[in-house]
Design a protein around this motif. Sequence first.
Motif, PDB file in Angstrom:
ATOM      1  N   MET A  79     -22.472   1.335 -16.025  1.00  0.00           N
ATOM      2  CA  MET A  79     -23.788   1.872 -16.375  1.00  0.00           C
ATOM      3  C   MET A  79     -23.664   2.979 -17.408  1.00  0.00           C
TER       4      MET A  79
ATOM      5  N   ASP B  13     -22.841   1.277 -20.675  1.00  0.00           N
ATOM      6  CA  ASP B  13     -24.035   0.600 -21.188  1.00  0.00           C
ATOM      7  C   ASP B  13     -24.969   1.583 -21.895  1.00  0.00           C
ATOM      8  N   SER B  14     -25.229   2.729 -21.245  1.00  0.00           N
ATOM      9  CA  SER B  14     -26.100   3.752 -21.846  1.00  0.00           C
ATOM     10  C   SER B  14     -25.477   4.332 -23.111  1.00  0.00           C
TER      11      SER B  14
ATOM     12  N   LEU C 254     -25.648   1.913 -26.058  1.00  0.00           N
ATOM     13  CA  LEU C 254     -27.012   1.826 -26.585  1.00  0.00           C
ATOM     14  C   LEU C 254     -27.323   3.033 -27.468  1.00  0.00           C
TER      15      LEU C 254
ATOM     16  N   ARG D  69     -22.408  -4.119 -26.266  1.00  0.00           N
ATOM     17  CA  ARG D  69     -23.303  -3.886 -25.121  1.00  0.00           C
ATOM     18  C   ARG D  69     -23.943  -5.185 -24.653  1.00  0.00           C
TER      19      ARG D  69
ATOM     20  N   LYS E 100     -23.403  -6.697 -20.962  1.00  0.00           N
ATOM     21  CA  LYS E 100     -24.581  -6.853 -20.104  1.00  0.00           C
ATOM     22  C   LYS E 100     -24.721  -8.299 -19.639  1.00  0.00           C
TER      23      LYS E 100
ATOM     24  N   ARG F  51     -27.216  -2.807 -14.724  1.00  0.00           N
ATOM     25  CA  ARG F  51     -28.529  -2.152 -14.675  1.00  0.00           C
ATOM     26  C   ARG F  51     -28.621  -1.120 -15.784  1.00  0.00           C
ATOM     27  N   ASN F  52     -29.769  -1.060 -16.442  1.00  0.00           N
ATOM     28  CA  ASN F  52     -30.008  -0.077 -17.497  1.00  0.00           C
ATOM     29  C   ASN F  52     -30.446   1.241 -16.861  1.00  0.00           C
TER      30      ASN F  52
ATOM     31  N   GLN G  63     -33.930   2.456 -17.708  1.00  0.00           N
ATOM     32  CA  GLN G  63     -35.062   1.709 -17.161  1.00  0.00           C
ATOM     33  C   GLN G  63     -34.707   1.361 -15.727  1.00  0.00           C
TER      34      GLN G  63
END
Length: 217
Positions: A88, A91-92, A95, A200, A204, A210-211, A214
């Motif tokens: 996670m 991922d963040s 982005l 990413r 994903k 999970r983002n 969000q």
Amino acid sequence: MSFTEMKELTKKNQEFIHIATNQLIKAGKTDAEIKELLEEILPVILENQKAGVTARSLYGAPSDWAASKTTRSEEADKPELNENPWLMWLDSSLLLLAIIGVVNGAMNSFGAGVNYGLITMLLIGFGVGAGMYMMYHFVYRDQVKTGKRPSFVKAIGFLVLATLAWSLVFLLAALIPSSINPVVSPFFAILIGAAAFGIRYLLKKKYNIRNAMQPMP
């Protein structure tokens, strides 16, 4: 569900079954699935119609009942989102790095952006990404699990702490000597952003992460 059972239904209840069946067909349910769903409610409808209670009174509009069965089935088929902390955070971070790279590179192409160094870009992306995950972990995770919104005081408190942490990240980034922090050209910045988006996307897709930005499903 037999023909005899259908004949025992009142006209209103027959209409309910007819509309519900058509809605389930439109939703892509198989004959076996439709039969199983209707066989669950038919005995209840037959029993209650003796007392003058209609299927609509029991289950609401037939289209709504059919939609609820379809929605629940689709939600059950969805794989559970991966909440691994490292994934996670990554991922963040990817982005944010992608946004910084593409936006900053595009603005610098017209002489309107800030010329970030390579390490500065990475530090901001992964540092702010860590802050975004912390916000999810300490503030929004319970909302995902229970549906209960976090208290206003708690949300504001962590937002203030996150803002201070992000300010510290930017301060540290500004102190990195240029000798080890080469300035990134607009083209290279966009290339970094595009690569971050691509990595990413692949992560994903593979891990169903999970983002953190969000948190609600």
